[in-house]
Design a protein around this motif. Structure first.
Motif, mmCIF file in Angstrom:
data_model
loop_
_atom_site.group_PDB
_atom_site.id
_atom_site.type_symbol
_atom_site.label_atom_id
_atom_site.label_comp_id
_atom_site.label_asym_id
_atom_site.label_seq_id
_atom_site.Cartn_x
_atom_site.Cartn_y
_atom_site.Cartn_z
ATOM 1 N N MET A 51 -35.073 58.137 68.643
ATOM 2 C CA MET A 51 -33.664 58.031 69.022
ATOM 3 C C MET A 51 -33.443 58.633 70.398
ATOM 4 S SD MET A 51 -31.479 58.759 65.554
ATOM 5 C CE MET A 51 -32.431 60.174 65.043
ATOM 6 N N ASN A 52 -32.453 58.079 71.101
ATOM 7 C CA ASN A 52 -32.149 58.619 72.423
ATOM 8 C C ASN A 52 -31.220 59.832 72.313
ATOM 9 O OD1 ASN A 52 -29.382 57.750 72.273
ATOM 10 N ND2 ASN A 52 -30.016 55.695 72.905
ATOM 11 N N GLU A 53 -30.945 60.453 73.442
ATOM 12 C CA GLU A 53 -30.167 61.689 73.472
ATOM 13 C C GLU A 53 -28.773 61.517 72.884
ATOM 14 O OE1 GLU A 53 -28.588 64.929 76.785
ATOM 15 O OE2 GLU A 53 -30.282 63.613 77.259
ATOM 16 N N LYS A 54 -28.117 60.393 73.184
ATOM 17 C CA LYS A 54 -26.765 60.162 72.686
ATOM 18 C C LYS A 54 -26.741 60.004 71.171
ATOM 19 C CE LYS A 54 -23.949 60.552 76.066
ATOM 20 N NZ LYS A 54 -22.973 61.686 76.017
ATOM 21 N N GLN A 55 -27.729 59.312 70.617
ATOM 22 C CA GLN A 55 -27.803 59.148 69.165
ATOM 23 C C GLN A 55 -27.975 60.502 68.477
ATOM 24 O OE1 GLN A 55 -30.937 56.082 69.594
ATOM 25 N NE2 GLN A 55 -29.886 55.005 67.935
ATOM 26 N N ILE A 56 -28.808 61.347 69.067
ATOM 27 C CA ILE A 56 -29.033 62.690 68.514
ATOM 28 C C ILE A 56 -27.746 63.499 68.559
ATOM 29 C CG2 ILE A 56 -30.244 64.876 68.880
ATOM 30 C CD1 ILE A 56 -32.624 63.192 69.910
ATOM 31 N N GLU A 57 -27.017 63.412 69.669
ATOM 32 C CA GLU A 57 -25.753 64.144 69.798
ATOM 33 C C GLU A 57 -24.720 63.658 68.778
ATOM 34 O OE1 GLU A 57 -24.589 63.662 73.856
ATOM 35 O OE2 GLU A 57 -26.115 65.040 74.619
ATOM 36 N N ILE A 58 -24.702 62.364 68.532
ATOM 37 C CA ILE A 58 -23.768 61.805 67.547
ATOM 38 C C ILE A 58 -24.117 62.319 66.150
ATOM 39 C CG2 ILE A 58 -23.047 59.677 66.384
ATOM 40 C CD1 ILE A 58 -23.430 58.264 69.136
ATOM 41 N N LEU A 59 -25.407 62.326 65.806
ATOM 42 C CA LEU A 59 -25.838 62.813 64.499
ATOM 43 C C LEU A 59 -25.509 64.295 64.324
ATOM 44 C CD1 LEU A 59 -29.312 61.101 63.956
ATOM 45 C CD2 LEU A 59 -27.131 60.518 62.896
ATOM 46 N N GLU A 60 -25.722 65.083 65.363
ATOM 47 C CA GLU A 60 -25.429 66.515 65.284
ATOM 48 C C GLU A 60 -23.939 66.761 65.088
ATOM 49 O OE1 GLU A 60 -27.129 68.022 68.874
ATOM 50 O OE2 GLU A 60 -29.147 68.246 68.010
ATOM 51 N N ALA A 61 -23.120 65.993 65.793
ATOM 52 C CA ALA A 61 -21.669 66.123 65.649
ATOM 53 C C ALA A 61 -21.233 65.698 64.248
ATOM 54 C CB ALA A 61 -20.953 65.276 66.705
ATOM 55 N N ALA A 62 -21.807 64.616 63.754
ATOM 56 C CA ALA A 62 -21.468 64.118 62.413
ATOM 57 C C ALA A 62 -21.859 65.129 61.350
ATOM 58 C CB ALA A 62 -22.168 62.782 62.167
ATOM 59 N N GLU A 63 -23.011 65.764 61.505
ATOM 60 C CA GLU A 63 -23.472 66.741 60.514
ATOM 61 C C GLU A 63 -22.482 67.892 60.384
ATOM 62 O OE1 GLU A 63 -27.273 69.719 59.623
ATOM 63 O OE2 GLU A 63 -27.389 68.223 61.225
ATOM 64 N N VAL A 64 -22.041 68.407 61.506
ATOM 65 C CA VAL A 64 -21.085 69.522 61.491
ATOM 66 C C VAL A 64 -19.772 69.096 60.841
ATOM 67 C CG1 VAL A 64 -19.683 71.055 62.926
ATOM 68 C CG2 VAL A 64 -22.085 70.648 63.512
ATOM 69 N N LEU A 65 -19.272 67.944 61.220
ATOM 70 C CA LEU A 65 -17.987 67.481 60.693
ATOM 71 C C LEU A 65 -18.062 67.114 59.214
ATOM 72 C CD1 LEU A 65 -16.837 65.346 63.750
ATOM 73 C CD2 LEU A 65 -15.769 67.444 62.918
ATOM 74 N N PHE A 66 -19.110 66.429 58.814
ATOM 75 C CA PHE A 66 -19.262 66.052 57.406
ATOM 76 C C PHE A 66 -19.376 67.287 56.512
ATOM 77 C CE2 PHE A 66 -21.389 61.727 58.528
ATOM 78 C CZ PHE A 66 -20.139 61.161 58.727
ATOM 79 N N SER A 67 -20.064 68.327 57.007
ATOM 80 C CA SER A 67 -20.276 69.522 56.182
ATOM 81 C C SER A 67 -19.032 70.402 56.116
ATOM 82 C CB SER A 67 -21.454 70.343 56.726
ATOM 83 O OG SER A 67 -21.185 70.840 58.012
#
Length: 204
Positions: A1-17
């Motif tokens: 995955m590229n940098e933007k995809q990783i940033e999106i996943l990290e943001a989603a993890e925080v928000l979902f949790s």
């Protein structure tokens, strides 16, 4: 995955949790990741697919590392201690994901059909079963010990500390996240060690 995809996943993890899957919008994720909504749709297609991708990306962190566990030069009790330490550390390191799993996987049934999730549970349960059966063969564990119940005891005890985090932090008078995580990796882990050993050696 590229940098933007990783940033999106990290943001989603925080928000979902913290806000839950249903309480988080794609717009929330886009804002936290500093991208536009269209980019999330382009990379992941939907919020459900984003959740699935997040879990599959993190799955290696949930898988037990077996090299030390399967060391033939240690006793069954030492093997058990390593297993518990490894398991709790993996869960504690991925506490945010476990919180998502507790709600979305157990209550909403979102991830229970994921092949990756099923394979992970089978693998970890097999490792626990191997350790217990080895101890039974050596005559140090009760022959009626049940790997499924032992796994449930470890998982359930840990998940209680995740689902009741705010209450327990207040009761334990912890003021920082670091204090709470340290308590889990030390006092709670020690409690699980004693509980599992007692269950495996109890004579009916």
């Amino acid at each position: 995955m590229n940098e933007k995809q990783i940033e999106i996943l990290e943001a989603a993890e925080v928000l979902f949790s913290t806000k839950g899957f249903d309480g988080t919008s794609v717009r929330d994720i886009a804002k936290a990741a500093n991208v536009n909504v269209a980019m999330i749709s382009y990379y992941f297609g939907s919020k459900d697919k984003l959740l699935e991708t997040l879990f599959e990306d993190r799955i290696s962190g949930f898988k037990m590392k077996t090299d030390a566990i399967y060391n033939e030069n240690i006793s069954s009790f030492e093997r058990l201690e390593i297993l518990i330490d490894t398991y709790i550390k993996a869960m504690n390191t991925n506490a945010g994901l476990y919180q998502i799993l507790a709600v979305e996987g157990t209550i909403k049934k979102r991830l229970l059909i994921s092949p990756a999730f099923t394979d992970l549970k089978k693998f970890n349960l097999e490792v626990i079963g191997n350790v217990i059966n080895k101890g039974i063969e050596e005559g140090v564990f009760n022959k009626n010990s049940n790997p499924i119940l032992i796994h449930a005891t470890m998982m359930g005890t840990f998940m209680n500390f995740q689902m009741n985090r705010s209450f327990l932090q207040h009761v334990l008078e912890f003021h920082t996240e670091e204090e709470y995580l340290s308590y889990i990796e030390n006092e709670l882990t020690d409690h699980i060690h004693k509980t599992i050993k007692a269950l495996l050696t109890y004579e009916e």
